[in-house]
Design an enzyme around this catalytic site. Structure first.
Site, PDB file in Angstrom:
ATOM      1  N   PHE A   1       0.859  -1.185   0.000  1.00  0.00           N
ATOM      2  CA  PHE A   1       0.000   0.000   0.000  1.00  0.00           C
ATOM      3  C   PHE A   1       0.893   1.232   0.000  1.00  0.00           C
ATOM      4  O   PHE A   1       1.763   1.370   0.859  1.00  0.00           O
ATOM      5  CB  PHE A   1      -0.923   0.038   1.221  1.00  0.00           C
TER       6      PHE A   1
ATOM      7  N   ASP B   1       9.290   2.573   1.649  1.00  0.00           N
ATOM      8  CA  ASP B   1       8.088   3.261   2.137  1.00  0.00           C
ATOM      9  C   ASP B   1       7.964   2.954   3.628  1.00  0.00           C
ATOM     10  O   ASP B   1       7.480   1.896   4.026  1.00  0.00           O
ATOM     11  CB  ASP B   1       6.851   2.777   1.368  1.00  0.00           C
TER      12      ASP B   1
ATOM     13  N   LYS C   1       2.959   9.055   8.694  1.00  0.00           N
ATOM     14  CA  LYS C   1       2.057   8.780   9.816  1.00  0.00           C
ATOM     15  C   LYS C   1       2.500   9.311  11.199  1.00  0.00           C
ATOM     16  O   LYS C   1       1.885  10.212  11.718  1.00  0.00           O
ATOM     17  CB  LYS C   1       1.763   7.280   9.878  1.00  0.00           C
TER      18      LYS C   1
HETATM   19  C1  LIG Z   1      -0.847   5.001   5.263  1.00  0.00           C
HETATM   20  C2  LIG Z   1       0.184   4.664   4.262  1.00  0.00           C
HETATM   21  C3  LIG Z   1       0.381   5.450   3.115  1.00  0.00           C
HETATM   22  C4  LIG Z   1      -0.530   6.600   2.758  1.00  0.00           C
HETATM   23  O1  LIG Z   1      -0.484   7.612   3.701  1.00  0.00           O
HETATM   24  P1  LIG Z   1      -1.644   8.749   3.694  1.00  0.00           P
HETATM   25  O2  LIG Z   1      -1.149   9.734   4.708  1.00  0.00           O
HETATM   26  O3  LIG Z   1      -2.907   8.064   4.081  1.00  0.00           O
HETATM   27  O4  LIG Z   1      -1.680   9.315   2.334  1.00  0.00           O
HETATM   28  C5  LIG Z   1       1.409   5.112   2.263  1.00  0.00           C
HETATM   29  N1  LIG Z   1       2.216   4.070   2.524  1.00  0.00           N
HETATM   30  C6  LIG Z   1       2.063   3.302   3.614  1.00  0.00           C
HETATM   31  C7  LIG Z   1       2.998   2.166   3.856  1.00  0.00           C
HETATM   32  C8  LIG Z   1       1.032   3.559   4.516  1.00  0.00           C
HETATM   33  O5  LIG Z   1       0.856   2.762   5.572  1.00  0.00           O
END
Ligand SMILES: *Cc1c(COP(=O)(O)O)cnc(C)c1O
Length: 408
Positions: free
Chosen positions: A136, A221, A258
């Protein structure tokens, strides 16, 4: 009119919300409008890692709000520079540079654009991306394309065909997918939204060597895994190079969001070496990114994590959390296992009742979330106590009992 019916009339139907209205929070606890308290073992999706209303963040934000809120990036502001310096210290990178955005998706969008800019200097068609199934990376069109979830793609196709997905545990497929036209490989250390799945070292090793072979950038990420959650500052620091060597596999780019400002909106792209210089003036920008208020909040977060030893604490608490979740197998026959790392874990069930367990947990005053039909995600703040873990076990055990009783 209830808040629920007002919401349904006034807001787009993008969220399947749980039927609770929270009005306050302190530490690991939330208070609802009816006065009930809830133990928060989700942290607003791995965001409020210091707990709610942390005094250091509150003080930093209040002081900065009184002084200066916004100037745009046409001018210099000190908090943005200090935060960038501190982030590089946590990464151990002396040749890193940072771009600040406002969310995780924006951080990844920036990283993918950076990789494209970097790639096109080598070859005009070096724009492809390799990502993992089950990943994701966000909801913008580019980060959605990178996200390895066909169900999320389908309503918005076509997405361009520039991303190739390979299995999250298939190093050979990854190696085969990366070629001269690949600008980046993007991956998580633990796939959070994808069901709390650890990406094996062999896949990281394959990604690093494929990127070295082709001049693509390896993007970690760390939006969900970064900043102590896994028991290290960053998930990539827990990977290991092949041949039993102790060194981790170092990415070229790290994205964060986050937990960085404990609930205020911020995202960051940190790149090292050549990649850190791929953007020039005008290549990328944001109006709000790196504003003084969120940067002061993030500085307070980084300082608190370091001063209170929360990275080591997350590692120790993670082992304890695994033990507590495993022990639930003695309480309920539905418990099939535990996966994850540090304070990002999932309780696996032998049937697709994670939604029902989450709802029952809420009724018992515990906030967790169904990350897959058969997996309940647990991502508490890094400041929880042993007493909080006792409460988790008791409340989750009661929720499992309720769901089993309903089924029989
Ligand atoms: C939550 C998340 C995102 C997206 O972040 P948003 O602030 O909701 O746009 C991208 N990558 C990972 C791994 C995430 O957990």
């Amino acid at each position: 009119m209830t808040l629920m019916s007002r919401e349904a009339a006034a807001l787009m139907g993008t969220y399947a919300r749980q039927p609770v209205e929270f009005v306050a929070g302190e530490g690991a606890w939330l208070t609802a409008a009816d006065g009930r308290t809830y133990l928060d073992f989700l942290s607003g999706l791995a965001v409020t890692s210091l707990g709610h209303a942390h005094p250091a963040v509150t003080a930093a934000v209040s002081a900065q709000v009184r002084r200066l809120v916004h100037t745009s990036n046409l001018f210099y502001t000190e908090p943005q520079v200090e935060l960038a310096e501190r982030l590089q210290e946590t990464l151990g990178w002396s040749d890193g540079r940072v771009f600040f955005a406002n969310s995780g998706a924006e951080a990844n969008e920036g990283a993918l654009k950076l990789a494209r800019r970097h790639g096109k200097r080598q070859h005009p068609d070096k724009v492809g991306v390799v990502a993992l199934e089950g990943s994701f990376h966000g909801r913008t069109l580019a980060t959605l394309a990178a996200t390895g979830n066909p169900a999320k793609h389908e309503p918005f196709e076509p997405l361009g065909g520039w991303v190739t997905h390979v299995g999250h545990d298939d190093p050979e497929a990854l190696d085969a997918a990366v070629d001269d036209r690949t600008s980046a490989v993007i991956m998580e250390a633990v796939q959070g939204e994808g069901g709390v799945r650890v990406v094996p070292d062999a896949v990281w090793q394959a990604a690093r060597s494929a990127c070295d072979r082709t001049g693509a950038l390896l993007i970690a990420d760390e939006v969900q895994t970064g900043l102590g959650r896994l028991g290290a500052w960053y998930g990539w620091q827990q990977t290991r190079a092949s041949g039993g060597r102790a060194e981790p596999i170092v990415p070229d780019v790290v994205t964060l969001a986050k937990a960085l400002a404990n609930g205020l909106p911020i995202g960051a792209v940190v790149a090292r070496g050549d990649a850190s210089k791929a953007f020039g003036p005008g290549d990328h920008a944001t109006t709000f990114g790196g504003g003084p208020v969120v940067c002061r909040a993030a500085i307070a977060v980084l300082r608190t994590i370091a001063d209170e030893g929360l990275v080591d604490r997350a590692r120790a608490l993670g082992a304890e959390l695994t033990a507590r979740l495993r022990a639930l197998a003695d309480v309920s026959p539905m418990v099939a296992g535990v996966r994850g790392r540090g304070l990002l874990q999932a309780l696996l069930l032998d049937r697709p009742v994670a939604g029902a367990v989450t709802a029952a947990a809420l009724a018992h005053g515990l906030v967790v979330n169904a990350v897959a039909p058969d997996a309940v995600r647990v991502a508490p703040p890094l400041i929880i106590t042993d007493a909080d873990l006792d409460e988790l076990a008791a409340r989750l055990g009661a929720a499992l009992d309720d769901v089993l009783a309903e089924a029989s």
